[in-house]
Design a protein around this motif. Structure first.
Motif, mmCIF file in Angstrom:
data_model
loop_
_atom_site.group_PDB
_atom_site.id
_atom_site.type_symbol
_atom_site.label_atom_id
_atom_site.label_comp_id
_atom_site.label_asym_id
_atom_site.label_seq_id
_atom_site.Cartn_x
_atom_site.Cartn_y
_atom_site.Cartn_z
ATOM 1 N N VAL A 5 0.835 -1.148 -0.080
ATOM 2 C CA VAL A 5 0.025 -0.063 0.087
ATOM 3 C C VAL A 5 0.879 1.197 -0.190
ATOM 4 O O VAL A 5 1.864 1.232 0.729
ATOM 5 C CB VAL A 5 -0.916 -0.098 1.263
ATOM 6 N N ASN A 6 0.378 2.070 -0.831
ATOM 7 C CA ASN A 6 1.251 3.558 -0.760
ATOM 8 C C ASN A 6 0.365 4.498 -0.212
ATOM 9 O O ASN A 6 -0.747 4.621 -0.616
ATOM 10 C CB ASN A 6 1.577 3.850 -2.433
ATOM 11 N N VAL A 7 0.633 5.304 0.934
ATOM 12 C CA VAL A 7 -0.390 6.190 1.577
ATOM 13 C C VAL A 7 0.425 7.557 1.632
ATOM 14 O O VAL A 7 1.554 7.382 1.804
ATOM 15 C CB VAL A 7 -0.602 5.600 2.837
ATOM 16 N N SER A 8 -0.254 8.302 2.369
ATOM 17 C CA SER A 8 0.311 9.686 2.623
ATOM 18 C C SER A 8 -0.151 10.111 4.043
ATOM 19 O O SER A 8 -1.133 9.575 4.425
ATOM 20 C CB SER A 8 -0.049 10.846 1.751
ATOM 21 N N GLN A 9 0.953 10.778 4.954
ATOM 22 C CA GLN A 9 0.504 11.311 6.064
ATOM 23 C C GLN A 9 0.796 12.468 6.434
ATOM 24 O O GLN A 9 2.240 12.903 5.963
ATOM 25 C CB GLN A 9 0.788 10.178 7.194
ATOM 26 N N ARG A 10 0.390 13.455 6.889
ATOM 27 C CA ARG A 10 0.803 14.846 7.275
ATOM 28 C C ARG A 10 0.946 14.954 8.715
ATOM 29 O O ARG A 10 0.227 14.723 9.427
ATOM 30 C CB ARG A 10 -0.229 16.069 6.958
ATOM 31 N N ALA A 11 2.087 15.208 9.085
ATOM 32 C CA ALA A 11 2.515 15.332 10.637
ATOM 33 C C ALA A 11 3.499 16.550 10.899
ATOM 34 O O ALA A 11 4.453 16.705 10.135
ATOM 35 C CB ALA A 11 3.119 14.106 10.992
ATOM 36 N N TYR A 12 2.800 17.477 11.739
ATOM 37 C CA TYR A 12 3.652 18.693 12.260
ATOM 38 C C TYR A 12 4.122 19.682 11.059
ATOM 39 O O TYR A 12 5.465 19.621 10.791
ATOM 40 C CB TYR A 12 4.966 18.111 13.171
ATOM 41 N N ASP A 13 3.174 19.547 10.160
ATOM 42 C CA ASP A 13 3.316 20.725 8.808
ATOM 43 C C ASP A 13 4.020 20.061 7.803
ATOM 44 O O ASP A 13 4.803 20.874 7.067
ATOM 45 C CB ASP A 13 3.693 22.098 9.322
ATOM 46 N N SER A 122 7.863 20.784 24.950
ATOM 47 C CA SER A 122 6.625 20.584 25.567
ATOM 48 C C SER A 122 5.362 20.749 24.671
ATOM 49 O O SER A 122 4.541 19.862 24.634
ATOM 50 C CB SER A 122 6.551 22.005 26.563
ATOM 51 N N ASP A 123 5.411 21.618 23.681
ATOM 52 C CA ASP A 123 4.198 21.905 22.785
ATOM 53 C C ASP A 123 4.367 20.540 22.026
ATOM 54 O O ASP A 123 3.556 20.175 21.536
ATOM 55 C CB ASP A 123 4.656 23.073 21.913
ATOM 56 N N TYR A 124 5.578 20.095 21.619
ATOM 57 C CA TYR A 124 5.602 18.908 20.885
ATOM 58 C C TYR A 124 4.800 17.509 21.267
ATOM 59 O O TYR A 124 4.228 16.910 21.101
ATOM 60 C CB TYR A 124 6.988 18.434 20.308
ATOM 61 N N ALA A 125 5.362 17.611 22.845
ATOM 62 C CA ALA A 125 4.808 16.314 23.482
ATOM 63 C C ALA A 125 3.237 16.522 23.691
ATOM 64 O O ALA A 125 2.629 15.595 23.555
ATOM 65 C CB ALA A 125 5.596 16.375 24.818
ATOM 66 N N ARG A 126 2.940 17.749 24.068
ATOM 67 C CA ARG A 126 1.311 17.924 24.328
ATOM 68 C C ARG A 126 0.457 17.686 23.025
ATOM 69 O O ARG A 126 -0.508 16.986 22.947
ATOM 70 C CB ARG A 126 1.200 19.276 24.902
#
Length: 211
Positions: A5-13, A122-126
């Motif tokens: 399977v080929n998929v896309s994902q958006r994470a942290y811009d 902190s922001d990243y972990a939250r």
């Protein structure tokens, strides 16, 4: 036999693309993942696709999970390793998987698949704890700095609701920050049973050691 399977994902811009190969038999299965930033698709996609497809299935092979993921977590009297999934180790009560109810504890430890640019920790972990699977309406209850295996990190305790049952849930998370990456440990248990398992989660997180 398997499925590619080929998929896309958006994470942290950032947009990521993935090649996922799922293969196995009636008793067990394996997931092989190749992840890369979408901006490098023309350079990396075909190469990583071929790498994923080059995997060979060997039945009854003993695998040292610590060698695969690059770290160890100590089991407790209650929490035993249930399986290794990619770069993640999954622990449950007695090693039974999947969990049968929200009162059954789940602890997962893993490392990020790719280089990650982390600004405010902190922001990243939250933000990361709010992505916990099957938990909604997450509210942070406590946050503390930690140092484990020489790595600085952040420990968070949050409360939410199970998406299916609506039961109150407690989520315990530790993120450790080596350069351009992170280790993530997360424990999930119903609020009703949290008195019994939150300390187990903390013990396991503090037993983390890189190989």
């Amino acid at each position: 036999e398997g499925i590619l399977v080929n998929v896309s994902q958006r994470a942290y811009d950032t947009e990521f693309l993935k090649w996922l190969l799922v293969a196995g038999n009636e008793q067990e299965s394996a997931l092989i993942t190749a992840t890369f930033p979408a901006q490098f698709e023309s350079d990396l996609s075909d190469i990583l696709k071929e790498a994923v497809l080059s995997a060979e299935w060997t039945e009854n092979q003993d695998v040292n999970a610590a060698e695969v993921v690059g770290f160890t977590i100590q089991e407790t009297e209650v929490m035993k390793m249930a399986q290794a999934m990619g770069k993640n180790l999954v622990y449950t009560r007695g090693g039974e998987f999947p969990a049968k109810s929200v009162d059954d504890p789940l602890f997962v430890a893993g490392q990020s698949f790719s280089i990650v640019a982390i600004g405010d920790r902190s922001d990243y972990a939250r933000a990361r704890i709010r992505e916990a699977a099957s938990i909604r309406d997450m509210q942070i209850e406590a946050e503390n700095p930690v140092v484990i295996d020489g790595l600085e990190g952040i420990e968070i305790l949050a409360k939410g609701q199970d998406e299916r049952s609506g039961d109150a849930m407690m989520v315990y998370q530790v993120m450790l920050f080596p350069e351009e990456s992170y280790y993530l440990m997360i424990g999930i248990i119903s609020e009703y049973m949290s008195y019994k398992y939150l300390d187990e989660f903390k013990i396991m997180a503090r037993s983390f050691r890189r190989q």
